[in-house]
Scaffold this motif. Structure first.
Motif, mmCIF file in Angstrom:
data_model
loop_
_atom_site.group_PDB
_atom_site.id
_atom_site.type_symbol
_atom_site.label_atom_id
_atom_site.label_comp_id
_atom_site.label_asym_id
_atom_site.label_seq_id
_atom_site.Cartn_x
_atom_site.Cartn_y
_atom_site.Cartn_z
ATOM 1 N N THR A 61 0.852 -1.183 0.000
ATOM 2 C CA THR A 61 0.000 0.000 0.000
ATOM 3 C C THR A 61 0.890 1.236 0.000
ATOM 4 O OG1 THR A 61 -1.742 -1.120 1.206
ATOM 5 C CG2 THR A 61 -1.775 1.277 1.244
ATOM 6 N N ARG A 62 0.677 2.087 -0.969
ATOM 7 C CA ARG A 62 1.452 3.329 -1.018
ATOM 8 C C ARG A 62 0.543 4.482 -0.673
ATOM 9 N NH1 ARG A 62 5.882 4.414 -5.066
ATOM 10 N NH2 ARG A 62 5.602 6.326 -3.865
ATOM 11 N N LYS A 63 1.096 5.462 -0.047
ATOM 12 C CA LYS A 63 0.300 6.614 0.365
ATOM 13 C C LYS A 63 1.005 7.895 -0.040
ATOM 14 C CE LYS A 63 -2.014 4.360 4.191
ATOM 15 N NZ LYS A 63 -2.276 4.272 5.608
ATOM 16 N N GLU A 64 0.195 8.873 -0.345
ATOM 17 C CA GLU A 64 0.785 10.165 -0.715
ATOM 18 C C GLU A 64 -0.135 11.271 -0.194
ATOM 19 O OE1 GLU A 64 1.618 12.106 -4.919
ATOM 20 O OE2 GLU A 64 2.609 10.164 -4.712
ATOM 21 N N MET A 97 -4.016 10.072 -0.318
ATOM 22 C CA MET A 97 -4.514 9.077 -1.271
ATOM 23 C C MET A 97 -3.661 7.829 -1.125
ATOM 24 S SD MET A 97 -3.216 10.457 -4.963
ATOM 25 C CE MET A 97 -1.531 10.976 -5.294
ATOM 26 N N TRP A 130 -2.904 3.685 -2.712
ATOM 27 C CA TRP A 130 -3.139 2.709 -3.773
ATOM 28 C C TRP A 130 -2.234 1.517 -3.565
ATOM 29 C CZ3 TRP A 130 -0.097 6.916 -4.058
ATOM 30 C CH2 TRP A 130 1.145 6.826 -4.682
#
Lengths: 154, 466
Positions: A26-29, B393, B395
Motif C-alpha cells: 500500500t502506497r500513500k501520498e 490518497m 493505492w
C-alpha cells in the motif's frame, strides 16, 4: 512460518509458504490543495478574515452577554453600529487545527466583540451580513476563515 | 369532429385494435411511418390493407421476405428521348402509390432493408422522389429471441435500430388471449369475410379534417405537448432507454395528432402514445415497463400547472448545467429552489453531487441562486471539502514495481493535460480531481464530469451571476 530461500535468490525477499503471489504494497501520498486563500493565479479567493475566540472553558453565550452589558450595549444587534463589516456574503472554512484563537479573558474587548458579532452572522458554511446576529454555544465556539468567493469563476 | 364521432375500426371489419385506435389514427394524421408488431394471424396486414381501402388510396402491398427490387421499381430500360434510364411500370411498382405496406419487414435481407430505408424515411426509391406517397406502413412478427411471446419466430430478425428509428409509432397487435369476448366472437364469425372496407368516405373525411387541424397547430404546438415529450425523452434517456432527438420530434407530432383526434389531452392517451413510440421491441429489447411508467408520470406531472412542472423538468434532466439552467429560469421561490437542490443532492452519485455543489456553491453564497439559506448550507457542506483538500490518497503497488502512481491520478492527469495551462478551468479541475483522489472516488468518466462542472461555471458567468 519459515521463509524459504532458493538458490540464486538470496538477495530477494524470501517467499513464505502459502503466501501465494507476490504481495502488493500500500502506497500513500499526501494531497494538499486549495482554491481558497489565494491572492495570485487564475483563481483568486482571498482570505478576508479569521475568527476564533477562546473562552477558556467558560460558557460562550453567558460570557459574551456579560461583556456586552459591561460595555454598555443594549443588544448584540447594536454592535453593528460600531463595527463595520464586509458588505457581502463570504465563504466560511473551519480554522486549521491548532490555529491560534483570541483569549476572551485577556483579549481587547473591542476585538472580542467584533469577532463575536461576525461569528453571530456566520453559519458553518457562509457569512451573511444581513442575517440577524445569532449567538449560540455552537456559533460562538466556531473557528472560521472567511474568503471572498467571487474570484472562483475566473 | 373527434374520434368519438368517427367510424370505428370494427365497423370496417377490423377487430382487435380498439385500444390502439387513437395511435393508429394519429399515424394517419401525421402521415409518419407506422409499424405493426404481433404474432401471426393477429390481423396486422388486414388492418393496413383495410385502411387503404377505406381511405381510397392507391395502395401497394409488398412482402419483404419475397420481394426483389425489380418488383418495386419495375424493369429499367434506356430512355431514348432524354437519355438515362426509365422504369417499365407494372401494377406492383411503387411509382404512383399513395400508401405502401411492407409486410414481414423483419424477414428481408439486409440489402433490401437498406433500400426500404429510403422509402420509409425519405419517400424515395433509387433517389427518385415519390410525391404521391403519403403512408408508409410495415408489419412484422416479434423478432427472434424476444422471449415475451409464446412462439419464437426464427426468421424474424431484429430490425436495424436505424431503420426502426424512422417509424414514428409501433402498434402491438393483440393475440387471442388479450382480446375481449365481443372481439373474439366478431373475429371468429366468418360472415364478414371478403367484405370491402368501405364507410362511404367517413373516415377519409375525418382524417382530412384532423390533418388540416394538425398542420395548423403544428406551427404553434402547445407548450404542454412539447414539455411532456421533452421531459419523457429526457427521463427515458436518463433511465438508459435511448431515445433519439429525431424521435423526440416524432413523439411531439404523434401526441399533437392524438389530442386532435381524441379532442382532449388526457393522461391515458399520452401514456398510450408514449408507449407506442418506443422502437426497442423491434430489435428484441423491450424497455423496462416501470421505467417507462415513471417517465410518463414525471412528464405528465411536468405539464401540470405551477411549481410541480419545473421541478419535474429539473428532476428528469440529467446534465448538471441544464439542471442549473432550469433552476435559474424557473425557480419561483427559495423554497422550491431548495427542494430542487435537495432532490439533486440526494439523487445524484457522490461525485456528481459534489461537482454541482463545487460549481454552484460560491454563486449560492453570493446570493445568486434562487434557493434558501438551508440549501446554501447543504451545498457548502459538500463544496467546502472540495475547495480545500488536505488528505491522503492510497493505492496498491505490485511487489514487482516501484515508484508507481495512483492509477486515477494518471487518468486525471490526462484530462488536465488537455486544458489550458494557467486557466481557471484547469485550476478548478485539478482541485476537484484532488478531492476525488483523497475521497477514493474513481469517477467513471472524468472528461464528461469536468465538462459538466465547466458547463455550470460558464452558465453562471454568461448570466452575470458569478
Amino acid at each position: 512460518m519459515n521463509g524459504l530461500a532458493f538458490p540464486g535468490t538470496a538477495k530477494r525477499r524470501p517467499l513464505s509458504a502459502n503466501m501465494g503471489g507476490p504481495m502488493s504494497r500500500t502506497r500513500k501520498e499526501r494531497v494538499s490543495s486549495t482554491l481558497l486563500g489565494r491572492d495570485g493565479g487564475p483563481i483568486r479567493c482571498p482570505r478576508v478574515i479569521r475568527l476564533g475566540l477562546d473562552f477558556g472553558g467558560k460558557a460562550p453565550v453567558e460570557t459574551l452577554g456579560r461583556i456586552l452589558a459591561e460595555e454598555g450595549y443594549g443588544s448584540r444587534e447594536d454592535l453593528r453600529e460600531d463595527f463595520p463589516m464586509p458588505e457581502r456574503r463570504l465563504v466560511c472554512r473551519p480554522l486549521p487545527e491548532g490555529a491560534e484563537r483570541l483569549p476572551v479573558a485577556i483579549g481587547a474587548r473591542a476585538e472580542v466583540l467584533r469577532q463575536a458579532l461576525m461569528l453571530g452572522l456566520c453559519t458553518a458554511q457562509y457569512f451573511d451580513p444581513l442575517r440577524p446576529v445569532l449567538w449560540t454555544e455552537a456559533s460562538l465556539a466556531r473557528g472560521l476563515e472567511l474568503f471572498d468567493p467571487a474570484g472562483f469563476y475566473a | 369532429m373527434h374520434m368519438k364521432d368517427c367510424t370505428r375500426l370494427d365497423e370496417l371489419g377490423v377487430f382487435g385494435f380498439g385500444r390502439a385506435e387513437p395511435v393508429i389514427y394519429a399515424a394517419l394524421v401525421t402521415e409518419d411511418p407506422l409499424l405493426l408488431i404481433g404474432a401471426s394471424g393477429t390481423g396486422k396486414t388486414y388492418l393496413l390493407n383495410s385502411l387503404s381501402e377505406t381511405l381510397g388510396l392507391e395502395h401497394r402491398h409488398y412482402n419483404a421476405s419475397l420481394i426483389s427490387f425489380d418488383d418495386l421499381v419495375g424493369f429499367p430500360y434506356p430512355d431514348q428521348e432524354n437519355g438515362g434510364v426509365r422504369f417499365l411500370e407494372t401494377p406492383a411498382t411503387v411509382w404512383g402509390a399513395e400508401s405502401v405496406l411492407i409486410d414481414e419487414i423483419s424477414r428481408c435481407k439486409p440489402e433490401h432493408q437498406n433500400r426500404l430505408f429510403s422509402l420509409v424515411h425519405e419517400r424515395r426509391v433509387q433517389g427518385i422522389a415519390l410525391p404521391r406517397l403519403r403512408y408508409r406502413w410495415a408489419a412484422m412478427n416479434p423478432c427472434s429471441g424476444d422471449q415475451s411471446g409464446v412462439e419464437d419466430y426464427a426468421g424474424s430478425e431484429p430490425l436495424d435500430p436505424a431503420l426502426a428509428d424512422r417509424f414514428a409509432l409501433f402498434v402491438q397487435a393483440q393475440d387471442w388471449s388479450a382480446l375481449g369476448e365481443a372481439e373474439r366472437l366478431k373475429i371468429a364469425d366468418p360472415g364478414g369475410e371478403g367484405r370491402i372496407a368501405a364507410d362511404g368516405g367517413t373516415l377519409r373525411d375525418h382524417v382530412e379534417a384532423w390533418r388540416t387541424a394538425f398542420q395548423q397547430k403544428s406551427a404553434s404546438c402547445p407548450e404542454s405537448i412539447i414539455g411532456y415529450a421533452t421531459t419523457a425523452v429526457t427521463a427515458l434517456n436518463g433511465a438508459g432507454i435511448r431515445i433519439s432527438p429525431r424521435r423526440a420530434r416524432l413523439l411531439t407530432r404523434s401526441l399533437l395528432a392524438a389530442t386532435i383526434v381524441a379532442g382532449r389531452a388526457e393522461e391515458s392517451l399520452f401514456r398510450a402514445v408514449l408507449e407506442a413510440s418506443l422502437p426497442h421491441q423491434t430489435w428484441g429489447a423491450a424497455p423496462n415497463a416501470e421505467a417507462v411508467a415513471a417517465a410518463h408520470r414525471l412528464a405528465w406531472d411536468a405539464i401540470a400547472p405551477g411549481r410541480q412542472r419545473w421541478l419535474n423538468l429539473f428532476v428528469a434532466e440529467r446534465a448538471l448545467p441544464r439542471k442549473l439552467a432550469i433552476l435559474l429560469d424557473a425557480g419561483d421561490s427559495p423554497d422550491a429552489g431548495s427542494q430542487a437542490v435537495s432532490e439533486l443532492l440526494a439523487a445524484e452519485t457522490r461525485e456528481r453531487a459534489a461537482a454541482f455543489a463545487f460549481a454552484a456553491y460560491p454563486a449560492a453564497v453570493l446570493g445568486r441562486l434562487p434557493i434558501g439559506a438551508e440549501s446554501v448550507n447543504d451545498l457548502g457542506k459538500i463544496a467546502i471539502p472540495v475547495l480545500s483538500v488536505d488528505g491522503e490518497m492510497s493505492w496498491q503497488e505490485p511487489h514487482s514495481q516501484n515508484g508507481t502512481r495512483h492509477p486515477d491520478a494518471d487518468r486525471f492527469a490526462r484530462v488536465l493535460a488537455g486544458l489550458d495551462e494557467g486557466s481557471g478551468r484547469k485550476a478548478r479541475a485539478r482541485q476537484f480531481f484532488d478531492w476525488c483522489l483523497v475521497e477514493r472516488l474513481s469517477t467513471p468518466d472524468p472528461v464528461a464530469l469536468e465538462d459538466e462542472i465547466e458547463g455550470c461555471v460558464a452558465l453562471l458567468k454568461e448570466r452575470g451571476l458569478a
